[in-house]
Design a protein around this motif. Structure first.
Motif, mmCIF file in Angstrom:
data_model
loop_
_atom_site.group_PDB
_atom_site.id
_atom_site.type_symbol
_atom_site.label_atom_id
_atom_site.label_comp_id
_atom_site.label_asym_id
_atom_site.label_seq_id
_atom_site.Cartn_x
_atom_site.Cartn_y
_atom_site.Cartn_z
ATOM 1 N N TYR A 271 43.979 44.268 31.344
ATOM 2 C CA TYR A 271 44.371 44.350 32.755
ATOM 3 C C TYR A 271 43.223 44.783 33.654
ATOM 4 C CZ TYR A 271 48.923 43.992 30.700
ATOM 5 O OH TYR A 271 49.993 43.539 29.995
ATOM 6 N N LEU A 272 42.413 45.705 33.153
ATOM 7 C CA LEU A 272 41.266 46.185 33.927
ATOM 8 C C LEU A 272 40.121 46.306 32.938
ATOM 9 C CD1 LEU A 272 40.158 47.164 36.603
ATOM 10 C CD2 LEU A 272 41.008 49.437 36.115
ATOM 11 N N ASN A 273 39.141 45.436 33.128
ATOM 12 C CA ASN A 273 38.123 45.253 32.094
ATOM 13 C C ASN A 273 36.828 46.000 32.385
ATOM 14 O OD1 ASN A 273 36.949 44.324 29.811
ATOM 15 N ND2 ASN A 273 36.788 42.201 30.450
ATOM 16 N N HIS A 274 36.853 46.906 33.331
ATOM 17 C CA HIS A 274 35.637 47.653 33.636
ATOM 18 C C HIS A 274 36.039 48.933 34.331
ATOM 19 C CE1 HIS A 274 31.625 48.579 35.178
ATOM 20 N NE2 HIS A 274 31.193 47.773 34.234
ATOM 21 N N PHE A 275 35.263 50.003 34.137
ATOM 22 C CA PHE A 275 35.605 51.214 34.879
ATOM 23 C C PHE A 275 35.350 50.961 36.363
ATOM 24 C CE2 PHE A 275 31.845 53.289 36.522
ATOM 25 C CZ PHE A 275 30.835 52.610 35.884
ATOM 26 N N VAL A 276 36.113 51.634 37.209
ATOM 27 C CA VAL A 276 35.963 51.418 38.644
ATOM 28 C C VAL A 276 35.743 52.754 39.357
ATOM 29 C CG1 VAL A 276 37.264 49.280 38.766
ATOM 30 C CG2 VAL A 276 38.480 51.439 38.907
ATOM 31 N N ILE A 311 43.121 50.535 43.163
ATOM 32 C CA ILE A 311 42.944 49.397 42.257
ATOM 33 C C ILE A 311 43.980 49.480 41.137
ATOM 34 C CG2 ILE A 311 41.368 48.331 40.599
ATOM 35 C CD1 ILE A 311 39.061 49.330 42.389
ATOM 36 N N SER A 314 47.364 48.462 42.239
ATOM 37 C CA SER A 314 47.520 47.011 42.380
ATOM 38 C C SER A 314 47.793 46.359 41.040
ATOM 39 C CB SER A 314 46.243 46.393 42.961
ATOM 40 O OG SER A 314 45.895 47.020 44.154
ATOM 41 N N ILE A 315 47.289 46.973 39.971
ATOM 42 C CA ILE A 315 47.386 46.358 38.647
ATOM 43 C C ILE A 315 48.640 46.815 37.900
ATOM 44 C CG2 ILE A 315 46.244 46.374 36.384
ATOM 45 C CD1 ILE A 315 43.587 46.280 37.990
ATOM 46 N N GLN A 318 51.932 44.693 36.980
ATOM 47 C CA GLN A 318 51.815 43.795 35.822
ATOM 48 C C GLN A 318 52.134 44.535 34.535
ATOM 49 O OE1 GLN A 318 47.702 42.578 36.084
ATOM 50 N NE2 GLN A 318 48.302 40.480 35.593
#
Lengths: 381, 319
Positions: A271-276, A311, A314-315, A318
């Motif tokens: 779902y989230l493939n990188h640290f933000v 962020i 938003s994810i 899902q």
């Protein structure tokens, strides 16, 4: 030099201990209050996040009560928290306050800078001595976090409402004066004994809920309206994605919370493939881990305009869909009222309870023997 | 793989479009861009976006939706870092994931990594990994990348000469504007150059007789040097450019006034605003006005404030 730091949960207890050891006078700001927030909001940029506003308020109140040196953490991004010390300095100077500012940049910004700053805070101590101080002080802080973890989990089971909260305060006060390693070990045993001896009804049906989100709002009870205690009193057992020492310590194993950074990243990956930055990735990763552990729901808390957790928010829909787990997000700023949060929270808990009841009933259809008991437990919720 | 790839006309489009277009075309893809931002785009974007996101990201979603039926894939690179020891915006770090989370059926999202923090080798490896989606020939990938880099260099040269990104990209090469008052417009390129976001501010300024300057007209070295004057260096590249431009104008007094456009809820802008306003108040003779914009900004309010600002600048230059 009278040093102060902003409030963030038990942070003042940790610094009280550290500075007692290094021989520096430490003044904790008055407890964060509506006035703190009001002062902070007056001097802060409009859509900076709540932590900046609250900490500026803390600093002002600490300066009023006699502090002259502000100690703040730095950072290397991408979350804007790393630049907050500069902004605080800028707006407080503009507002006419006189003070010194010490920014503790993380070792990632350079070891030399880090060591130089630490040496100012521990005058006359060798690096070896400082390391020993940090080690023992940190051990104590970790025990306090373990106590908190226990409280979050078991408050829901207490027989007499309020017993756990009282016992927790007593336990912290037992740990606080312990200085040497032996004293800490002994105090820890005593403290855990106090918590364990709170009368509990372990057969009581409770909901299990995970709390994720931005660290400051999670750790500072003023900004989250102390919803952990509220939920505990409602009979909800909690797991939380971040503890103070997990956040401070450079270790990526997160000993208190118990889930390593790499496990979190792995869980979040689809779902989230990188640290933000901030807790964006952990919020997503933890939610997935909690769903897999079978928790009944997840609560996300973060300050308005927080980039990383926006962020995550938003994810998360899902994730909610794919793992069939209810998630509620609370976005908090200076306008947020407690009543609004509590109303939504109660509705959310009602929803979780009825979902659980329904699930249990379906399960019970297969196991006739349990049916009556489960129906009764559902009604109790 | 030969495919039609869509590039939304939003966010980093204004910075890197020639590079991306050159690269993708070199790889054999057909490139389609969305049109300029319109009300329909904004409405489509805000309808699917999380409320707390900033307007530029919401508009980005709108452009993805505009493109979705016209292309086989969407190009949403993950631009993590473009300079040593810096990041871009956290939202760019998660942009492909944000795009995938949009509750609309979108074509496949292509998300090459651009991360110079990991060193040049890893940076180029990521480019080759992406190129392999289109061709197995390393030589072809390298040629494609180089043609993108060449286009980008040419683009940046034109920007330095004073042309605006949209004019260059649509092939209009007018001479830079002339005017009797000089205004520096600071802010992220996707706010400054998207006429819909800023309610056509640039054109309005020109029609009121102002000569407009933007950060693209200042060499990168100068931006870097000026931003370096902050007590703590910024860890965001694009914000360094915004601060650098504003500081440069304040330092050289090469403009009569600065208008700083920022989007509501932008994390970086909330802090940069403090830095710029403090500097303008304390150490500079160049007046600065901040304009905060979001999807509810009204034209009348903006016009009134900007007109008053320009009147003030004119009055200052007379007295």
């Amino acid at each position: 030099m009278r040093v102060t730091t902003p409030h963030m949960g038990k942070l003042d207890r940790i610094f009280l201990d550290l500075f007692a050891r290094t021989g520096i006078e430490y003044i904790a700001p008055p407890k964060t209050s509506a006035r703190t927030l009001q002062l902070g909001v007056r001097y802060s940029p409009e859509f900076a996040c709540l932590p900046l506003k609250v900490t500026i308020g803390n600093f002002i109140e600490a300066l009023e009560s006699g502090a002259d040196t502000l100690l703040m953490a730095g950072g290397v991004g991408p979350c804007r928290f790393g630049y907050y010390a500069e902004i605080q300095k800028c707006v407080l100077e503009e507002a006419g306050y006189k003070f010194n500012m010490i920014v503790l940049e993380p070792p990632a910004a350079g070891w030399k800078l880090f060591i130089d700053t630490v040496k100012i805070l521990a005058p006359g101590k060798s690096i070896y001595q400082i390391w020993q101080i940090i080690k023992v002080s940190f051990r104590k802080a970790r025990i306090m976090d373990e106590l908190e973890k226990y409280v979050l989990k078991y408050r829901a089971y207490e027989v007499n409402r309020g017993d756990t909260t009282k016992a927790y305060k007593k336990a912290l006060d037992i740990i606080q004066p312990a200085m040497t390693n032996e004293e800490i070990t002994q105090a820890a045993e005593e403290a855990f004994l106090i918590l364990e001896s709170v009368e509990k009804d372990m057969d009581r049906p409770v909901l299990k809920v995970g709390i994720v989100g931005e660290f400051f709002v999670l750790l500072e009870p003023f900004t989250n309206f102390d919803i952990e205690e509220y939920l505990g009193n409602m009979g909800v057992s909690l797991e939380r994605s971040v503890y103070l020492t997990d956040w401070i310590s450079p270790s990526s194993k997160n000993p208190v919370m118990g889930i390593s950074d790499s496990e979190i990243a792995k869980a979040a990956k689809p779902y989230l493939n990188h640290f933000v930055g901030g807790e964006g990735l952990p919020s997503v990763g933890h939610t997935i881990i909690y769903a897999k552990e079978g928790l009944d729901g997840v609560i996300q808390l973060f300050p308005f305009t927080c980039m990383p957790d926006t962020i995550a928010k938003s994810i998360l829909p899902q994730v909610s869909r794919d793992f069939d787990i209810p998630i509620i997000s609370f976005v908090i700023d200076e306008q947020t009222g407690r009543a609004g949060i509590i109303t939504r929270l109660e509705a959310f808990i009602d929803l979780l309870a009825s979902r659980k009841k329904h699930k249990d009933r379906l399960q019970a259809l297969g196991h006739g023997a349990h049916r009556r008991e489960l129906a009764r437990s559902g009604a109790a919720l | 793989m030969s495919a039609t790839v869509g590039i939304p006309q939003a966010l980093l489009y204004y910075k890197y479009y020639p590079l991306w277009e050159g690269f993708l075309k070199g790889l054999g893809a057909e490139v389609v861009t969305s049109n300029v931002t319109t009300k329909r785009v904004v409405n489509a974007g805000t309808a699917v976006a999380e409320n707390e996101l900033c307007l530029p990201v919401k508009i980005f979603f709108g452009h993805l939706i505009e493109l979705k039926d016209k292309v086989d894939a969407l190009f949403v690179p993950r631009v993590i870092s473009v300079e040593k020891d810096t990041y871009t915006c956290p939202k760019f770090l998660g942009l492909p994931d944000l795009a995938r989370a949009v509750d609309v059926k979108l074509p496949k999202i292509l998300d090459p990594y651009f991360n110079i923090r990991l060193g040049r080798r890893r940076y180029y490896e990521a480019i080759f990994d992406f190129g392999k989606l289109f061709t197995s020939s390393k030589y072809k990938i390298w040629r494609a990348w180089q043609s993108g880099v060449r286009a980008q260099r040419l683009y940046q040269k034109k920007l330095l000469s004073g042309l605006s990104p949209l004019d260059i990209l649509s092939g209009i090469e007018d001479a830079p504007s002339k005017g009797n008052i000089k205004i520096g417009v600071a802010g992220h390129p996707y706010n400054v150059h998207d006429p819909y976001i800023n309610l056509n501010l640039i054109k309005k300024l020109k029609s009121w007789g102002a000569q407009v300057f933007t950060e693209e007209m200042i060499p990168h070295k100068v931006l870097d040097r000026e931003a370096g004057k902050l007590p703590k260096r910024l860890f965001w590249s694009y914000e360094k450019e915004v601060v650098g431009a504003a500081f440069h104008w304040m330092q050289t007094k090469s403009v009569d006034g600065i208008i700083y456009i920022l989007s509501f809820a932008c994390g970086q802008d909330s802090l940069i605003q403090v830095l710029l306003e403090t500097k303008a108040k304390k150490q500079s003779d160049v007046p600065l006005m901040s304009l905060v914009i979001d999807e509810h900004s009204g034209e009348a309010g903006l016009v009134t404030r900007v007109e008053a600002f320009i009147d003030m600048l004119r009055w200052r230059s007379i007295s």
